[in-house]
Each structure stands twice: as structure tokens, then as C-alpha cells.
Design a protein around this motif. Structure first.
Motif, mmCIF file in Angstrom:
data_model
loop_
_atom_site.group_PDB
_atom_site.id
_atom_site.type_symbol
_atom_site.label_atom_id
_atom_site.label_comp_id
_atom_site.label_asym_id
_atom_site.label_seq_id
_atom_site.Cartn_x
_atom_site.Cartn_y
_atom_site.Cartn_z
ATOM 1 N N THR A 19 7.554 16.813 52.182
ATOM 2 C CA THR A 19 6.870 17.724 51.259
ATOM 3 C C THR A 19 7.315 19.161 51.473
ATOM 4 O OG1 THR A 19 4.923 16.304 51.049
ATOM 5 C CG2 THR A 19 4.617 18.655 50.611
ATOM 6 N N TYR A 20 7.318 19.615 52.705
ATOM 7 C CA TYR A 20 7.633 21.025 52.952
ATOM 8 C C TYR A 20 9.123 21.311 52.757
ATOM 9 C CZ TYR A 20 2.854 20.982 54.365
ATOM 10 O OH TYR A 20 1.483 20.817 54.345
ATOM 11 N N GLY A 205 2.334 20.424 46.724
ATOM 12 C CA GLY A 205 1.836 19.554 47.775
ATOM 13 C C GLY A 205 2.309 18.141 47.520
ATOM 14 N N GLY A 206 1.833 17.198 48.317
ATOM 15 C CA GLY A 206 2.155 15.800 48.098
ATOM 16 C C GLY A 206 1.465 15.265 46.855
ATOM 17 N N ASN A 207 1.967 14.139 46.327
ATOM 18 C CA ASN A 207 1.369 13.620 45.088
ATOM 19 C C ASN A 207 -0.040 13.081 45.293
ATOM 20 O OD1 ASN A 207 1.846 11.068 46.242
ATOM 21 N ND2 ASN A 207 3.640 10.656 44.961
ATOM 22 N N ASP A 208 -0.468 12.912 46.543
ATOM 23 C CA ASP A 208 -1.842 12.499 46.801
ATOM 24 C C ASP A 208 -2.821 13.664 46.665
ATOM 25 O OD1 ASP A 208 -0.701 13.712 49.044
ATOM 26 O OD2 ASP A 208 -1.923 12.573 50.462
ATOM 27 N N GLY A 238 6.771 13.078 46.545
ATOM 28 C CA GLY A 238 6.454 11.677 46.779
ATOM 29 C C GLY A 238 6.104 11.389 48.223
ATOM 30 N N MET A 239 5.608 10.168 48.444
ATOM 31 C CA MET A 239 5.203 9.723 49.771
ATOM 32 C C MET A 239 6.372 9.032 50.488
ATOM 33 S SD MET A 239 1.929 10.537 50.105
ATOM 34 C CE MET A 239 2.410 12.073 49.289
ATOM 35 N N ILE A 240 6.336 9.071 51.803
ATOM 36 C CA ILE A 240 7.359 8.423 52.620
ATOM 37 C C ILE A 240 6.755 7.192 53.290
ATOM 38 C CG2 ILE A 240 8.983 8.707 54.528
ATOM 39 C CD1 ILE A 240 9.591 10.502 52.154
#
Length: 369
Positions: A19-20, A205-208, A238-240
């Protein structure tokens, strides 16, 4: 740009890093285009997960937050992430957060429930427009992501907590709305507006975080100010996952940046591995991803140590164009790959090309060669 930061109760994992890194690229591209950038990031250094972890481990919550925040900043520096202009903890911003809560109370957008203060989403006609989810989906996501949609007495299940009244054994601050501590979403609203104003360019930020966090933060700021929008653009990474499974604390399969560093993995390899797929995609971290990143880094470094190389100006232009197209990092990396392959296979006659490629890789992609 405002990017939501960590809750510092555990070490930085690759999901945080991905994300960062995405927002670091935006920062770099804007600067490359001659813009002055104001980058703000928070750290939620008082919240339920942090307090629960501290109690579990028999540690003072302040010590835990300070240690994990320092480790996060160390990891970000190792990954060559440009630091934000303002890095603001919730604890240091409690007064300004309480001020925003009081403003929301003054305009009639709050109600009391058992001493806690809640925000009424009915006060914001734009509520729901950021995520675009239906009510049932929002309720499900709120339950999964720190909300309390099933608390009896709420006017709407989606109404978020603004101020948690003082409870035994919990940190508390005096404020115009009584002793207690801030809710999560209002923290970011206050920190962002007080440093960037309304209608700043990017909220990230993250998609969550699209719902409920970004939805609620925007609603707080918009109702309190009477202005719209909170942010002009919302950007979600996106998430990893790990080897096909969602990476999460509950599964115990987090890949920590600090652990990889301790194992001898070079941060530039992590960076290249995470940037090898598009930032918006949910994707896996595998041993193959790391191996490919290590090979790519070695090829690039070998190529820029040549005394001459092929003209690198088209490569620089291609990297800029690809990153400008919604951070198309796979194509940007491929452009450098093409130059490196040519430099290693048949050389070139431009003595300035290796240095230009090295500088472009560092300035635009954040990879030191």
C-alpha cells in the motif's frame, strides 16, 4: 495526499508495504512533474486492537505503540519510501479530533448511546457514494472491519462511533464532549482537514478501507464543514496473499518486512516484487515473486555498471508514461528490462545512458541500483 496509516500493534507486513509503495510512487511522479506535494499520514496509536494486544502481552499500550511505530518507520525507510510531510499520531491529535466531534454535535449530527457519541449517517446525503455498496453489503463490511452494526439502540446499523466514553482501565482524555477517546474514522477526518483542508487531491489506503473507513471519514468532514467533497479522488491498493491464502494475523501467515530483512532479503528486491503486479490487484506473494525480483535487480545493476549503453531517453519517457497511466508498474519495469537486456547483450555507444537509467530507476520507481 492523505494516506491512512497503521494501527501499531504488530510489525509491518507486505500488505502494508504494498500500500505505501503505491502512494510513494504517486508522491514521486507528482514531484517529477514539478508539483509541490503535501503528504499527510496518520498512525492510530490508541484503538481497541492495540489495547487488546497490550493487555494480552502485559505491556503498557504506549510502549507497544511507540515500538511498533518506530519499526514501521524503519521498514519504510529501508524500502526507500519518501517520508510524509506530516506523520501524526491519534494521541497527539486528540484535542483536534474532539473539536471535530464537538462540531458534529453542534450541527446536530450526533446522538448519545450509553454515554458513547455516535454519528448519524442520515446527516450526510452523500453517504455510500465512495464505496458504492448496497446497505446489506455495507452492514456486512462494517461488522467485519471494526464497526458495531448490531449494537442495540443505534438509529442506523451503519452509524459509526465518534467518541467512546471513559471506561475503567482504558486511556481517556478530557474534552468538550466529555472524558473518553476518539473513534477511528473521525481521527483521519480531523487530521486530514486540519492539514490539507477540504477537497484535497487524493485519499488513499488499502481497498479494505473504502468502507467503512473512507466513507465515514468523508461523511464526518463534509457534515462538519458543510463542504463537499472531502477528497477529490479515492485510490485503493489491493491486498497481498501468501501462496494462495489471504495474509492475516488470524491465520498466522503474515510476511513481515523486518523478518525478510533479518533473513538477508534486500529491501529493493521486496520493492520490485511488490511492484511487479498492478497496485489495484489482489495478488500473492510467493517464492517465485521474490526470486524473479532478485534476478531483475541483479540484471539492472549489471547493466548500469557498463561504461556505455543504448540511448536511455526513450526508456525514461516510457517509464514516465507507464506510471502516469494508473501506476502501471509492470509495464514500467518492463521498459527498464528492455533497456537492461539490450545493454547486456549488445551494449551501446552512449556513455550517459547507464547513469540516466540508474537515476530514473531510483527517482521514479524507488529502486537504488
Amino acid at each position: 495526499m492523505y494516506v491512512c496509516g497503521i494501527t501499531p500493534y504488530d510489525a509491518t507486513h507486505l500488505g502494508h508495504a504494498a500500500t505505501y509503495l503505491a502512494f510513494d510512487l504517486i508522491n514521486r511522479i507528482w514531484r517529477d512533474n514539478g508539483h509541490e506535494v503535501m503528504y499527510v499520514q496518520n498512525v492510530t496509536d490508541v484503538d481497541d486492537p492495540l489495547l487488546e494486544r497490550a493487555e494480552r502481552d502485559g505491556e503498557d499500550w504506549r510502549d507497544l505503540a511507540e515500538r511498533e511505530t518506530a519499526l514501521f518507520r524503519d521498514d519504510m525507510a529501508a524500502l526507500d519510501v519518501l517520508p510524509p510531510d506530516h506523520f501524526v499520531g491519534a494521541v497527539e491529535a486528540v484535542d483536534e479530533i474532539a473539536e471535530l466531534v464537538d462540531r458534529l454535535r453542534t450541527v446536530g449530527a450526533t446522538y448519545d448511546l450509553g454515554g458513547d457519541l455516535y454519528f448519524s449517517v442520515a446527516a450526510e446525503p452523500h453517504f455510500g457514494s465512495i464505496g458504492g455498496y448496497d446497505a446489506e453489503t455495507m452492514r456486512m463490511l462494517a461488522a467485519e472491519r471494526g464497526g458495531d452494526p448490531d449494537r442495540p439502540g443505534k438509529k442506523d446499523p451503519l452509524d459509526p462511533l465518534l467518541w467512546r466514553t471513559q471506561r475503567p482501565g482504558e486511556p481517556s482524555w478530557d474534552s468538550p464532549v466529555g472524558p473518553g477517546r476518539p473513534g477511528w474514522h473521525v481521527e483521519c477526518a480531523a487530521i486530514a482537514v486540519n492539514r490539507l483542508g477540504m477537497s484535497f487531491d487524493v485519499q488513499g489506503g488499502g481497498n479494505d478501507l473504502a468502507f467503512p473507513h473512507h466513507e465515514c471519514s468523508a461523511a464526518h468532514a463534509q457534515v462538519a464543514s458543510g463542504e463537499w467533497p472531502f477528497a477529490r479522488h479515492y485510490v485503493h491498493a489491493g491486498m497481498i496473499g501468501l501462496e494462495g491464502a489471504k495474509m492475516s494475523k488470524s491465520r498466522g501467515n503474515l510476511v513481515l518486512v523486518s523478518r525478510l530483512r533479518a533473513d538477508g532479503v534486500e529491501p529493493a528486491e521486496m520493492r520490485l516484487g511488490l511492484l511487479s503486479a498492478h497496485y489495484r490487484s489482489d495478488r500473492d506473494w510467493t517464492s517465485d515473486v521474490l526470486d524473479e525480483a532478485a534476478g531483475r535487480l541483479a540484471r539492472w545493476r549489471a547493466a548500469v555498471t557498463q561504461p556505455t549503453g543504448p540511448d536511455a531517453r526513450p526508456t525514461l519517457q516510457a517509464v514516465r508514461e507507464r506510471l502516469a497511466d494508473d501506476l502501471d508498474t509492470p509495464a514500467a519495469l518492463a521498459a527498464v528490462d528492455t533497456w537492461a537486456t539490450a545493454a547486456l547483450s549488445h551494449g551501446g555507444d552512449d556513455p550517459a545512458a547507464p547513469a540516466l537509467t540508474r537515476d530514473a530507476a531510483h527517482a521514479l520507481i524507488g529502486v537504488r541500483l
